[in-house]
Design an enzyme around this catalytic site. Structure first.
Site, PDB file in Angstrom:
ATOM      1  N   CYS A  89      18.595   4.263  -4.345  1.00 51.48           N
ATOM      2  CA  CYS A  89      17.997   4.844  -5.554  1.00 51.48           C
ATOM      3  C   CYS A  89      19.022   5.568  -6.428  1.00 51.48           C
ATOM      4  O   CYS A  89      19.047   5.374  -7.658  1.00 51.48           O
ATOM      5  CB  CYS A  89      16.846   5.770  -5.176  1.00 51.48           C
TER       6      CYS A  89
ATOM      7  N   LYS B 143      26.949   5.007   0.632  1.00 52.68           N
ATOM      8  CA  LYS B 143      26.290   3.981  -0.181  1.00 52.68           C
ATOM      9  C   LYS B 143      26.771   4.028  -1.631  1.00 52.68           C
ATOM     10  O   LYS B 143      26.819   2.995  -2.307  1.00 52.68           O
ATOM     11  CB  LYS B 143      24.772   4.160  -0.137  1.00 52.68           C
TER      12      LYS B 143
ATOM     13  N   ARG C 141      21.035  -5.071   2.533  1.00 56.26           N
ATOM     14  CA  ARG C 141      21.810  -4.885   1.296  1.00 56.26           C
ATOM     15  C   ARG C 141      23.257  -5.353   1.390  1.00 56.26           C
ATOM     16  O   ARG C 141      23.780  -5.967   0.472  1.00 56.26           O
ATOM     17  CB  ARG C 141      21.807  -3.402   0.892  1.00 56.26           C
TER      18      ARG C 141
ATOM     19  N   GLN D   9       7.964  -2.826   3.017  1.00 50.88           N
ATOM     20  CA  GLN D   9       7.462  -2.319   4.293  1.00 50.88           C
ATOM     21  C   GLN D   9       8.494  -1.485   5.038  1.00 50.88           C
ATOM     22  O   GLN D   9       8.157  -0.782   5.979  1.00 50.88           O
ATOM     23  CB  GLN D   9       7.008  -3.497   5.173  1.00 50.88           C
TER      24      GLN D   9
ATOM     25  N   ARG E 145       0.808  -1.224   0.000  1.00 54.48           N
ATOM     26  CA  ARG E 145       0.000   0.000   0.000  1.00 54.48           C
ATOM     27  C   ARG E 145       0.838   1.269   0.000  1.00 54.48           C
ATOM     28  O   ARG E 145       0.331   2.344  -0.311  1.00 54.48           O
ATOM     29  CB  ARG E 145      -0.897   0.029   1.244  1.00 54.48           C
ATOM     30  N   GLY E 146       2.092   1.167   0.404  1.00 51.33           N
ATOM     31  CA  GLY E 146       2.945   2.348   0.506  1.00 51.33           C
ATOM     32  C   GLY E 146       3.337   2.884  -0.858  1.00 51.33           C
ATOM     33  O   GLY E 146       2.879   2.405  -1.897  1.00 51.33           O
TER      34      GLY E 146
ATOM     35  N   GLU F 273      24.227   8.237   3.013  1.00 52.29           N
ATOM     36  CA  GLU F 273      23.817   8.242   1.610  1.00 52.29           C
ATOM     37  C   GLU F 273      25.029   8.337   0.690  1.00 52.29           C
ATOM     38  O   GLU F 273      25.075   7.701  -0.369  1.00 52.29           O
ATOM     39  CB  GLU F 273      22.857   9.407   1.355  1.00 52.29           C
TER      40      GLU F 273
ATOM     41  N   HIS G 163      15.356  11.826  -9.132  1.00 53.81           N
ATOM     42  CA  HIS G 163      16.704  12.191  -8.713  1.00 53.81           C
ATOM     43  C   HIS G 163      17.525  12.579  -9.941  1.00 53.81           C
ATOM     44  O   HIS G 163      17.440  11.931 -10.990  1.00 53.81           O
ATOM     45  CB  HIS G 163      17.409  11.010  -8.040  1.00 53.81           C
TER      46      HIS G 163
END
Length: 371
Positions: A136, A246, A103, A74, A10-11, A243, A277
């Site tokens: 992402c 990563k 990850r 989730q 649902r997200g 970030e 992005h």
């Protein structure tokens, strides 16, 4: 036909995943079971014309154990709570996750099949059962310039990101739009008057951004009309944000280069885009190549990357979040050699954070697992 459980459908990322799976008729090849953290017993949604019965509790380990594949969007807290409990029962199914929690685990593969199908295939042969979508910006970078990595042309890369609100979540997107609306409201009458002073307008807007009641609960600062040069927590030993870290760690894991990594670093910045992005790259190539050859290498890597000529009119039309949002296209432009030397390359790319940046790699690994 495999039984596939969906959690977090649902997200924001989950909704995009459901849309893409419906568009591609992916539900034809699996038996969907839908889980919920709060509404167990209610009717499950219908995707692909399949009646999935009632919603089941996402924390019911006995129900989860019945599944061949679990797909979760989730979030990391759910993964950290449920994954170890499920594995402890001896469950031997496939866990496919959009969150970052697993990850960097040795027994997990970060999936981006147009870039690392060789790593995925090798992992499947070895019996790897955990497959995780990547960060992402990392995924979008590799979709854009994966050809340069594939040809082993990259000595190092410096990245400056221009990241959309969607990467921080739905509440953050709403906050950005609320900020934008309040800034316009503060000067709406002046904007209608061509004789009004633009400096007076700017002062009013700035005062509004700095006001104590300006909505910043989610971002912690004004983003509309401004930017935030910080994403995620500080890593004190390097001064990077997580970030930024990563970019190095995940890029090399995706490519299977963790033992001989390519340096990737830079600064991650949040801007007032909604869900695309953008990234600016400074790339040190291992050798001098003609720009035309570089463009051909980039363009031929996958069917979604698109080289944009270094032309103002075409760039304004094709290389912006406004153009790319909601599409699988990954345009790369502003390609040129830099003044530092012939092996230094500039590039700029844009990609949808919710598609190739999140849902699409998850959809595509699921399709492989049910085949």
């Amino acid at each position: 036909m495999k039984n596939v459980g969906f959690i977090g459908w649902r997200g924001m990322v989950g909704s995009v995943l459901m849309d893409r799976m419906s568009q591609e008729n992916d539900f034809e090849n699996l038996n969907p079971v839908f889980f919920t953290t709060s509404q167990a017993g209610q009717k499950a949604p219908v995707f692909g014309g399949k009646d999935a019965g009632d919603l089941k509790s996402a924390f019911d380990i006995e129900e989860l154990k019945k599944l061949d594949i679990i797909v979760t969007c989730q979030g990391g807290d759910y993964t950290n709570e449920v994954y170890p409990k499920l594995k402890a029962t001896g469950w031997d199914g496939y866990w496919v996750d959009a969150a970052s929690a697993l990850r960097m685990k040795d027994d997990a593969i970060i999936v981006l099949d147009p870039v690392n199908q060789h790593v995925i295939s090798e992992g499947l042969k070895k019996g790897i059962k955990t497959f995780v979508g990547g960060n992402c910006t990392v995924s979008l970078m590799l979709m854009a310039i994966g050809g340069l990595f594939e040809k082993d042309l990259v000595e190092w890369i410096s990245v400056a990101t221009y990241q959309a609100a969607s990467g921080a979540g739905a509440k953050n997107m709403r906050e950005l739009l609320s900020q934008m609306g309040l800034l316009e409201q503060a000067v709406s009458s002046e904007l209608k008057d061509p004789a009004s002073s633009i400096l007076d307008i700017e002062r009013k807007v700035t005062a509004k951004m700095r006001a104590d009641n300006f909505p910043t609960d989610n971002f912690g600062a004004a983003l509309g009309g401004s930017l935030i040069p910080w994403i995620d927590k500080l890593l004190p030993e390097t001064g990077q944000t997580k970030e930024e870290w990563k970019g190095y760690a995940e890029t090399n894991k995706i490519l299977g280069l963790s033992d001989n990594p390519i340096p990737v670093d830079g600064l991650c910045v949040r801007i007032g885009a909604l869900r695309c992005h953008s990234q600016a790259f400074t790339i040190k190539l291992k050798k001098d190549l003609p720009l035309e050859e570089i463009e051909q290498i980039i363009a031929s890597h996958n069917e979604w990357v698109k080289v944009i000529p270094n032309d103002k009119e075409i760039t304004l039309r094709e290389l912006t979040p406004a153009k790319v949002t909601g599409t699988l296209s990954v345009p790369v432009g502003r390609l040129r050699k830099l003044a530092m030397g012939p092996e230094y390359l500039a590039a700029f790319t844009v990609g949808d954070q919710l598609l190739w940046g999140a849902a699409e790699p998850v959809r595509r690994i699921l399709k492989q697992l049910v085949a």
